[in-house]
Design a protein around this motif. Structure first.
Motif, mmCIF file in Angstrom:
data_model
loop_
_atom_site.group_PDB
_atom_site.id
_atom_site.type_symbol
_atom_site.label_atom_id
_atom_site.label_comp_id
_atom_site.label_asym_id
_atom_site.label_seq_id
_atom_site.Cartn_x
_atom_site.Cartn_y
_atom_site.Cartn_z
ATOM 1 N N ILE A 193 0.836 -1.209 0.000
ATOM 2 C CA ILE A 193 0.000 0.000 0.000
ATOM 3 C C ILE A 193 0.867 1.255 0.000
ATOM 4 C CG2 ILE A 193 -1.732 1.304 1.308
ATOM 5 C CD1 ILE A 193 -2.957 -1.315 2.151
ATOM 6 N N VAL A 205 -8.007 -2.546 -8.013
ATOM 7 C CA VAL A 205 -7.795 -3.576 -6.995
ATOM 8 C C VAL A 205 -8.199 -4.933 -7.554
ATOM 9 C CG1 VAL A 205 -8.314 -4.281 -4.632
ATOM 10 C CG2 VAL A 205 -8.252 -1.860 -5.222
ATOM 11 N N SER A 215 -9.910 2.455 -7.053
ATOM 12 C CA SER A 215 -9.910 3.195 -5.805
ATOM 13 C C SER A 215 -8.694 4.136 -5.805
ATOM 14 C CB SER A 215 -9.868 2.152 -4.689
ATOM 15 O OG SER A 215 -9.161 2.574 -3.600
ATOM 16 N N PRO A 217 -5.183 5.412 -3.773
ATOM 17 C CA PRO A 217 -4.277 4.773 -2.819
ATOM 18 C C PRO A 217 -4.646 5.108 -1.377
ATOM 19 C CG PRO A 217 -3.044 6.102 -4.418
ATOM 20 C CD PRO A 217 -4.479 6.223 -4.759
ATOM 21 N N GLN A 219 -7.725 5.692 -0.164
ATOM 22 C CA GLN A 219 -8.877 4.853 0.225
ATOM 23 C C GLN A 219 -8.420 3.440 0.552
ATOM 24 O OE1 GLN A 219 -11.268 5.258 -3.256
ATOM 25 N NE2 GLN A 219 -12.593 6.828 -2.356
ATOM 26 N N LEU A 220 -7.453 2.977 -0.250
ATOM 27 C CA LEU A 220 -6.918 1.636 -0.074
ATOM 28 C C LEU A 220 -6.243 1.516 1.294
ATOM 29 C CD1 LEU A 220 -6.788 -0.634 -2.185
ATOM 30 C CD2 LEU A 220 -4.465 0.083 -2.691
#
Lengths: 351, 228
Positions: A193, A205, A215, A217, A219-220
């Motif tokens: 991440i 993803v 998404s 990065p 939010q990930l």
């Protein structure tokens, strides 16, 4: 760069069916190992043929089972940077670097080799044999080789996984600057991440042969906060550090951070786990932690039973992680003022 | 050492046949090894069996098949005859016999060399804009060199020792098709030939040792050059 994917492929018991569109010059594919991201990359670059479906890069059809189109890899002009540099062992650094350049049509040659050699700092390596290079140098040559092929798209397939931590973060600025300086869009593949946060603006993803969605990065990182052993990793670029009493004082927004493992001179990258930030409702009288920041809660989010608190201080943001009960006791809501305590040793220097 | 002019001719002829057979087979050996290592196609197993067959068949059987094929009534024979080429019982037939018998050894060595080539190097080459044949000549070929040298020396040595197939298609004509093993065979069947046979055996041993040494030296050189 716009990549439209709609493909199916069966490999033994593994069934891959992906459909999505990703746009942007700094895109990523994120997924655990075995999720199908490498297979996807192979199909995008033409090294593997999908069973059926379509693949488009910008307005070029790379593959279409319906129209019976399957561009060969050399016609796709998608250069790959592999996990291990994979330099040609029988060629020297210079011949490796120019391998793709020589095969590129003159009208496509937009990148000047001299400028690239300068950006990647390869000048002193040119006359060497590739087996005399260190891991980081090899990866820089591999990156240069791919970029000099003047590709439509640069695919970086976990280019940092084989490097140790300190090298990894030394290479990242090169990866980004090469793409920005020479206008080459890239697709960055990784299961980390932090790498995604540093390298990409949006992420596809991938999980078990399917695309779960597009998404950002951030939010990930938020979604993975509770499950990641290090929580949410705040990445801070700090420079202008001054050393006082054995600690480094770095300007950060309107305030200053005190860090134990700092470096004066060049810009450094630090990570700070969301779990290393302690929140106080009121100003504590005295604490051992060297950093005490007055912050405003900008946003709150949930991640698997944990609360993520986005703190704003002096125009900069940090994410802290607390359990629900703590959130209730502190009566946290958007706009509340809090004090965040961070130990000087909690900042880990990456590069 | 006791060598007659006829022995010298036999030694030179052996060398000529072995060199020609090896050089002629190299491109085919490389192509076959590449096909079997990197390409997927129907009938691959059949090709594998066919290439390796001479390894298990008695050389005499191979010689007999070659004789049938290139003989007066065979396809090959008819073709060569129409082209005006004399083939059976000439040194050319000995070359073909040696090439057929030694071919599997050559292919095996080249394949072993190719097995150690990282597939991602080929993928890198393709993704950098090289066509498949460009990759073949600029990546696969240079990285197969060691295997090719190993295979060539094996095949060369095997050709020097070729007997069964050669005697059937090329005969045992002194000065024309008589190679070292055939000359030794002649000496061994005569009651007074022991010392002459031993001399030729000595030459055989010396040649084999030289080939093996050369093989080692070239292999080492390639290795150090790659590390430089």
């Amino acid at each position: 760069m716009k990549l439209s994917i709609d493909i199916r492929k069966r490999l033994g018991s593994f069934d891959l069916a992906m459909q999505s569109v990703i746009e942007g010059d700094h895109s990523g594919i994120f997924g655990a190992s075995g999720s199908g991201k490498s297979t996807l990359v192979h199909m995008i670059s033409g090294l593997m043929t999908p069973d059926s479906g379509e693949l488009h890069l910008d307005d070029i059809c790379l593959f279409s089972s319906r129209k019976r189109i399957n561009l060969s890899p050399e016609k796709r002009r998608i250069a790959i940077v592999f996990q291990h540099a994979r330099l040609f062992p029988h060629l020297g650094v210079k011949a490796n670097l120019f391998y793709g350049y020589k095969r590129c049509r003159p009208e496509h040659r937009k990148i000047s080799p001299e400028a690239l050699i300068e950006v990647l700092n390869l000048g002193h390596l040119m006359t060497r044999g590739v087996n005399k290079l260190s891991g980081g140098e090899k990866q820089r040559v591999a990156l240069g080789r791919a970029v000099l092929a003047n590709p439509r798209l640069l695919v970086m397939d976990e280019p940092l996984s084989a490097l140790d931590d300190s090298l990894r973060y030394q290479i990242i600025p090169y990866l980004r600057s090469v793409s920005e300086e020479f206008g080459v869009p890239y697709l960055f593949i990784s299961h980390s991440i932090s790498e995604m946060q540093l390298m990409t603006d949006q992420v596809m993803v991938v999980s078990e042969g399917r695309i779960e969605g597009i998404s950002t990065p951030d939010q990930l990182a938020r979604a993975g906060m509770a499950s990641n052993p290090k929580g949410y990793l705040n990445l801070l670029r700090l420079n202008g550090a001054k050393k006082q009493d054995g600690l480094f004082h770095c300007p950060w927004g309107n305030s200053e951070l005190i860090i134990s493992e700092g470096r004066t001179g060049e810009e450094s990258l630090f990570e700070l786990s969301s779990r290393d930030i302690i929140l106080f409702k009121q100003h504590p009288e005295a604490i051992s932690a060297r950093n005490l920041l007055e912050c405003c809660v900008a946003e709150l989010f949930d991640s698997d039973g944990r609360k993520g608190v986005v703190l704003e201080s002096g125009g900069k943001r940090l994410v802290a992680e607390i359990v629900r009960a703590a959130a209730e006791e502190l009566e946290i809501a958007t706009g509340t003022t809090l004090f965040a305590a961070i130990k000087a040793s909690a900042f880990r220097r990456l590069g | 050492m006791n060598l007659s002019p006829q022995d010298i001719t036999a030694i030179l002829l052996s060398m000529k046949i072995a060199v020609t057979a090896t050089l002629l087979s190299l491109p085919f050996g490389f192509a076959t090894a590449w096909l079997m290592m990197f390409r997927h196609f129907r009938g691959k197993v059949l090709l594998e069996v066919l290439v390796n067959l001479p390894l298990t068949l008695p050389p005499v059987v191979i010689g007999y098949f070659l004789l049938l094929f290139f003989g007066r009534n065979g396809w090959g024979g008819a073709m060569l005859k129409s082209a005006g080429i004399e083939f059976i019982f000439t040194w050319k037939a000995a070359v073909v016999a040696s090439a057929t018998v030694g071919f599997p050894l050559l292919v095996r060595s080249i394949r072993l060399g190719m097995e150690s080539i990282d597939r991602q190097l080929l993928q890198a080459s393709r993704s950098l804009g090289a066509t498949w044949y460009d990759t073949l000549f600029t990546v696969v070929l240079p990285l197969s060199l060691r295997g090719m040298i190993a295979g060539s020396s094996l095949m060369f040595a095997r050709s020097l020792g070729e007997f069964g197939a050669t005697i059937i298609v090329a005969g045992n004509i002194p000065g024309v098709t008589q190679t070292i093993p055939l000359a030794i065979y002649d000496y061994a069947s005569s009651p007074t030939g022991t010392s002459m046979a031993l001399s030729l055996c000595g030459v055989s041993v010396a040649l084999s040792v030289i080939i093996l040494l050369l093989h080692e030296v070239i292999g080492k050189q390639l290795e150090t050059r790659r590390e430089a």
